[in-house]
Design a protein around this motif. Structure first.
Motif, PDB file in Angstrom:
ATOM      1  N   GLU A  89      68.426  10.095  29.712  1.00 32.31           N
ATOM      2  CA  GLU A  89      68.094  10.585  31.046  1.00 32.31           C
ATOM      3  C   GLU A  89      68.596  12.022  31.182  1.00 32.31           C
ATOM      4  O   GLU A  89      69.704  12.344  30.771  1.00 32.31           O
ATOM      5  CB  GLU A  89      68.771   9.691  32.085  1.00 32.31           C
TER       6      GLU A  89
ATOM      7  N   ILE B 258      52.742   9.931  35.832  1.00 35.63           N
ATOM      8  CA  ILE B 258      54.121  10.434  35.801  1.00 35.63           C
ATOM      9  C   ILE B 258      54.155  11.936  36.061  1.00 35.63           C
ATOM     10  O   ILE B 258      54.996  12.430  36.813  1.00 35.63           O
ATOM     11  CB  ILE B 258      54.799  10.077  34.460  1.00 35.63           C
TER      12      ILE B 258
ATOM     13  N   LYS C 124      53.654  12.500  39.693  1.00 34.49           N
ATOM     14  CA  LYS C 124      54.860  12.118  40.434  1.00 34.49           C
ATOM     15  C   LYS C 124      55.926  13.215  40.346  1.00 34.49           C
ATOM     16  O   LYS C 124      56.610  13.506  41.326  1.00 34.49           O
ATOM     17  CB  LYS C 124      55.391  10.792  39.871  1.00 34.49           C
TER      18      LYS C 124
ATOM     19  N   MET D  52      57.330  14.967  43.676  1.00 33.64           N
ATOM     20  CA  MET D  52      58.745  14.853  44.036  1.00 33.64           C
ATOM     21  C   MET D  52      59.487  16.173  43.913  1.00 33.64           C
ATOM     22  O   MET D  52      60.242  16.558  44.796  1.00 33.64           O
ATOM     23  CB  MET D  52      59.448  13.813  43.142  1.00 33.64           C
TER      24      MET D  52
ATOM     25  N   LYS E 274      62.856  17.535  45.847  1.00 35.88           N
ATOM     26  CA  LYS E 274      63.936  16.576  45.588  1.00 35.88           C
ATOM     27  C   LYS E 274      64.568  16.837  44.228  1.00 35.88           C
ATOM     28  O   LYS E 274      63.916  17.332  43.309  1.00 35.88           O
ATOM     29  CB  LYS E 274      63.390  15.141  45.618  1.00 35.88           C
TER      30      LYS E 274
ATOM     31  N   CYS F  66      65.538  15.488  40.779  1.00 39.34           N
ATOM     32  CA  CYS F  66      64.942  14.411  39.993  1.00 39.34           C
ATOM     33  C   CYS F  66      65.638  14.254  38.658  1.00 39.34           C
ATOM     34  O   CYS F  66      66.126  15.218  38.077  1.00 39.34           O
ATOM     35  CB  CYS F  66      63.462  14.713  39.704  1.00 39.34           C
ATOM     36  N   ASN F  67      65.657  13.016  38.187  1.00 37.97           N
ATOM     37  CA  ASN F  67      66.064  12.714  36.821  1.00 37.97           C
ATOM     38  C   ASN F  67      64.839  12.190  36.093  1.00 37.97           C
ATOM     39  O   ASN F  67      64.053  11.451  36.662  1.00 37.97           O
ATOM     40  CB  ASN F  67      67.169  11.653  36.797  1.00 37.97           C
ATOM     41  N   VAL F  68      64.695  12.598  34.832  1.00 33.86           N
ATOM     42  CA  VAL F  68      63.582  12.105  34.037  1.00 33.86           C
ATOM     43  C   VAL F  68      64.134  11.393  32.803  1.00 33.86           C
ATOM     44  O   VAL F  68      65.199  11.741  32.304  1.00 33.86           O
ATOM     45  CB  VAL F  68      62.604  13.236  33.612  1.00 33.86           C
TER      46      VAL F  68
ATOM     47  N   GLU G 130      59.520   8.328  32.562  1.00 38.23           N
ATOM     48  CA  GLU G 130      59.609   8.016  33.982  1.00 38.23           C
ATOM     49  C   GLU G 130      60.387   9.104  34.697  1.00 38.23           C
ATOM     50  O   GLU G 130      61.113   9.884  34.087  1.00 38.23           O
ATOM     51  CB  GLU G 130      60.242   6.641  34.221  1.00 38.23           C
ATOM     52  N   VAL G 131      60.200   9.151  36.004  1.00 35.02           N
ATOM     53  CA  VAL G 131      60.925  10.103  36.840  1.00 35.02           C
ATOM     54  C   VAL G 131      61.437   9.338  38.047  1.00 35.02           C
ATOM     55  O   VAL G 131      60.780   8.434  38.558  1.00 35.02           O
ATOM     56  CB  VAL G 131      60.015  11.299  37.259  1.00 35.02           C
ATOM     57  N   LYS G 132      62.651   9.689  38.466  1.00 33.06           N
ATOM     58  CA  LYS G 132      63.197   9.035  39.659  1.00 33.06           C
ATOM     59  C   LYS G 132      64.092  10.030  40.373  1.00 33.06           C
ATOM     60  O   LYS G 132      64.561  11.003  39.789  1.00 33.06           O
ATOM     61  CB  LYS G 132      63.958   7.770  39.276  1.00 33.06           C
ATOM     62  N   GLU G 133      64.308   9.757  41.656  1.00 37.72           N
ATOM     63  CA  GLU G 133      65.145  10.641  42.441  1.00 37.72           C
ATOM     64  C   GLU G 133      66.574  10.525  41.942  1.00 37.72           C
ATOM     65  O   GLU G 133      67.069   9.434  41.650  1.00 37.72           O
ATOM     66  CB  GLU G 133      65.064  10.234  43.918  1.00 37.72           C
TER      67      GLU G 133
END
Length: 159
Positions: A89, A121, A124, A128, A134, A136-138, A151-154
Motif C-alpha cells: 500500500e 479503478i 475512482k 477521489m 481526498k 488516498c492510498n493505493v 485498488e484505491v481507498k481513502e
C-alpha cells in the motif's frame, strides 16, 4: 585463463520471480503461472488416475493484471511455477500529466513508475483524488516484473 571475466547484466538480490510447487499442493485463490502469466486460481478439479497413469489437475485461473482467463491441465505430481506476488500500500501524492501515479511508501521513499489503471479503478482515483481532493492510498500488486494498481481507498485519518 587470466583474460576470462564474467559480465553481469543485472545486479539484484537474486530473488526469483517464481518458485516451483507440486500441482496437487496448489489451492483455489492461490497463484500459478500459466502460459508465462501470473494468475489467480479460481477453480480447480482433480481427475482420477486412468489406465495411463497420473491423476490430472485441471486449473482455471485469471491473469492478476488483465483478468484474462487461462486453463491448464497438468499431472498432479508435476511441478508448476508459482509467482511471487507482493501487495503493498502506498500513499498517493499526485497524478502526473502523462498518466502516472506519484506514490510514497511508509519509509518516505517515492515511486513514480505505476500508470493510472484504465477502467473503474482509474476513474475512482480521478474522482477521489483530483475532483474531491481526498487523501488516498493505493494498493500496488507486483509480480514477475509487472506491477499494477489494484485498488484505491481513502487514507485513514484523512479529513
Amino acid at each position: 585463463m587470466a583474460d576470462e571475466h564474467e559480465t553481469f547484466e543485472s545486479a539484484d538480490a537474486g530473488a526469483s520471480t517464481t518458485y516451483p510447487m507440486q500441482c496437487s499442493a496448489l489451492r483455489k485463490n492461490g497463484h500459478v503461472v500459466i502460459k508465462g502469466r501470473p494468475c489467480k486460481i479460481v477453480d480447480m478439479s482433480t481427475s482420477k488416475t486412468g489406465k495411463h497413469g497420473h491423476a490430472k489437475v485441471h486449473l482455471v485461473a485469471l491473469d492478476i493484471f488483465t483478468q484474462k482467463k487461462y486453463e491448464d491441465l497438468s499431472p498432479s505430481t508435476h511441478n508448476m511455477d508459482v509467482p511471487n506476488v507482493s501487495r503493498r500500500e502506498y500513499q498517493l501524492l499526485d497524478v502526473t500529466d502523462d498518466g502516472f501515479l506519484s506514490l510514497m511508501d511508509d519509509n518516505g521513499g517515492t515511486k513514480d513508475d505505476v500508470k493510472v489503471p484504465e477502467g473503474e479503478i482509474g476513474d475512482k482515483i480521478n474522482t477521489m483524488f483530483t475532483e474531491d481532493g481526498k487523501d488516498c492510498n493505493v494498493v500496488i500488486l507486483t509480480s514477475m516484473g509487472e506491477q499494477a494498481c489494484m485498488e484505491v481507498k481513502e487514507a485513514p485519518g484523512a479529513k
